[in-house]
Design an enzyme around this catalytic site. Structure first.
Site, PDB file in Angstrom:
ATOM      1  CD  GLU A 294      20.425 -14.486  11.373  1.00  0.00           C
ATOM      2  OE1 GLU A 294      20.676 -13.803  10.353  1.00  0.00           O
ATOM      3  OE2 GLU A 294      19.867 -15.579  11.350  1.00  0.00           O
TER       4      GLU A 294
ATOM      5  CD  GLN B 169      26.537  -4.104   8.944  1.00  0.00           C
ATOM      6  OE1 GLN B 169      27.497  -4.366   9.661  1.00  0.00           O
ATOM      7  NE2 GLN B 169      26.664  -3.680   7.700  1.00  0.00           N
ATOM      8  CB  SER B 170      25.068  -1.978  15.137  1.00  0.00           C
ATOM      9  OG  SER B 170      26.339  -2.429  14.698  1.00  0.00           O
ATOM     10  NE  ARG B 171      19.174  -6.871  17.332  1.00  0.00           N
ATOM     11  CZ  ARG B 171      19.743  -7.855  16.638  1.00  0.00           C
ATOM     12  NH1 ARG B 171      20.374  -7.580  15.522  1.00  0.00           N
ATOM     13  NH2 ARG B 171      19.643  -9.104  17.047  1.00  0.00           N
ATOM     14  CG  LEU B 172      22.293   1.544  14.713  1.00  0.00           C
ATOM     15  CD1 LEU B 172      23.473   2.376  14.234  1.00  0.00           C
ATOM     16  CD2 LEU B 172      21.604   2.241  15.897  1.00  0.00           C
TER      17      LEU B 172
END
Length: 531
Positions: A323, A504-507
């Site tokens: 996700e 978002q984007s695993r940051l």
């Protein structure tokens, strides 16, 4: 590109016959030289023109933290579907209805059982929207095209479009031949008031996948479907896929091949021919007289959900499950300087959001050899001295703590994209504190604490049940139940906190509080960790 040849059916509440046909000259429709005859159809949801609009779902109380689709109350209901047992788990095959049976059930629901058409249509549309939201997550499948036929099935689609809007999706409606009855006109007015666009047939793109992620098939038409694209929108059919015979299925091979089928009331016989990955049952309204008369075997609906998955669970590529979190930023200048205060702030927000058991936490202990062990426990107190929980002093976690008095806690609030890690040393709470809490518990929980010799091997559940009944009888006069010596509390005194906010984007945002010596005083120091 999806191309189909269509001739629409107008339904009758008493007879499932083709009352009229019309040609849908859509860019994605291709005329067939010899279109198949319209399939007989009996809706499980009869209708009458009595408009009774349903109020939209209430907005979440933490609008700054979550979108409407992330409303924890709604997300909790959807999440419960993921763990609900499939129909096969009950040991009985789900009942499939023949056309005659479906028609009879319609008549009884609308007659002696007192349902109105708008009630049933509302329940059907909500079930469809709930099933769509369970499988097709926001962010990946946001754009929805609802294609509505002129009858009852189309009305279900109109209701589904309204609920999907409130869930956070972006529905558009194609409704070529509107039914001129007050119920349907009212549904259209509701959608227009929400600025949900009605797309004329001629304005639909030739390649639907360019503008839509999902197509909801609420047409009940005869179709020839050809998938000429590498990627087409997911197709969700309502009750019976368009172009299918109610009992025999896609007998001419020209009907829709949906990815999801949402059966209503009970699956129709044609559903046995459905081979897509997602089959849901919706319409949580079947009363006991209907169940008894038709000997229906239907799966239980989980929690507060309006739909339940039936049939075989889809195969899943675990490596592809992910996700993309959308959350407010967690910045150093926004958090409290004291981690206890920051924890209480987040915990209060989790409680306010209505999350289920926000005090649930994973407790990890290790024995003297460093072998770790984890389990879920419930937080029962928190202050500047630490985090408190209660358990049996003979359990494995208690044995670990007697050898190694260090442990870690993890709180995970999925609906808010948050987790908190806490590490520290553990001590037993004072006996009087355990005594006070023990007697604050329900009497059943007090008896359970006495009966359970936690982590020991027992021959069967009946042993627990028998011991419980004996204690229940012993204290049936309402006398005080004594706290057993082997039961009490622990308190973890933190040395480290980490607050995690998914991004978002695993940051992800990770802020760590650790104790430091500054000018001969111990203070909490905040640092940002790399995700």
């Amino acid at each position: 590109m999806l191309t189909v040849a269509a001739s629409a059916l107008l339904r009758n509440n008493k007879k499932s016959t083709a009352a009229a046909c019309f040609s849908l000259a859509m860019p994605f429709l291709l005329s067939s030289p010899t279109p198949p005859p319209p399939p007989p159809h009996s809706s499980s949801l009869p209708r009458s023109p009595s408009p009774r609009p349903r109020l939209p779902l209430p907005p979440p109380r933490r609008a700054a933290l979550v979108t409407a689709a992330q409303d924890p109350r709604w997300r909790r209901a959807m999440a419960s579907l993921a763990v609900s047992a499939s129909a096969s788990a009950s040991g009985e095959e789900v009942t499939h209805l023949a056309q005659r049976e479906a028609a009879e059930i319609d008549e009884q629901l609308m007659g002696p059982l007192g349902f109105s058409v708008d009630q049933l249509m509302e329940l059907a549309g909500l079930s469809v929207a709930a099933a769509v939201a369970e499988v097709y997550k926001l962010g990946e499948h946001t754009r929805v095209l609802v294609i509505c036929g002129p009858g009852n099935n189309g009305g279900d689609g109109l209701v589904a479009a309204r609920h999907l809007h409130h869930f956070g999706y972006k529905p558009s409606v194609c409704y070529p031949k509107r039914t001129p009855k007050p119920l349907y006109s009212g549904l259209c007015t509701q959608l227009e008031s929400l600025t949900i666009p009605f797309v004329p047939v001629e304005d639909l793109p030739a390649n639907l996948s360019e503008e839509f992620d999902i197509i909801i098939d609420a047409m009940l038409v005869s179709l020839s479907a050809i998938d000429n694209s590498a990627k087409r929108p997911a197709i969700v059919s309502v009750d019976i896929p368009s172009g299918w015979h109610v009992e025999e299925g896609d007998i001419n091979g020209g009907g829709f091949k949906p990815d999801m089928l949402v059966s209503l009331t009970a699956p129709k016989l044609c559903a046995k021919k459905f081979t897509g990955p997602h089959h849901f049952l919706g319409g949580r309204f079947v009363p006991p007289p209907i169940v008894s008369k038709y000997k229906l075997h239907l799966p239980p609906y989980p929690g507060t959900s309006m739909c339940v998955r039936i049939g075989k669970a889809p195969s899943v590529d675990i490596s592809s499950l992910r996700e993309n979190y959308i959350s407010p930023e967690l910045l150093e200048n926004q958090v409290m300087p004291d981690p206890f205060d920051q924890f209480v702030r987040w915990f209060d927000e989790a409680v306010t959001a209505g999350l289920r058991e926000p005090n649930a936490m994973a407790l990890t202990t290790a024995d003297k050899e460093g072998k770790p062990s984890s389990r879920m426990v419930l937080l029962k107190g928190v202050d500047k001295q630490g985090f408190v929980w209660y358990t049996n002093y003979g359990s494995q976690k208690a044995h670990d703590l007697s050898e190694n008095p260090n442990a870690a806690l993890l709180f995970y609030w999925n609906e808010m994209n948050r987790q908190v890690r806490v590490e520290g040393s553990v001590q037993k709470v004072p006996e009087e504190e355990s005594e006070k809490y023990f007697h604050s518990r329900p009497r059943g929980s007090q008896l359970g604490a006495i009966v359970s010799k936690q982590s020991t091997i027992i021959p069967g559940r009946e042993v627990l049940q028998q011991a419980y009944k004996e204690l229940e009888q012993k204290y049936s006069d309402g006398s005080v139940i004594p706290k057993p010596d082997y039961w009490g509390g622990y308190r973890l005194t933190p040395k480290l906190f980490e607050f995690w906010q998914g991004q978002q984007s695993r940051l992800h945002d990770r802020l760590q509080y650790s104790l430091r010596e500054v000018d001969r005083s111990t203070v909490w120091h905040i640092e940002r960790l790399s995700p």
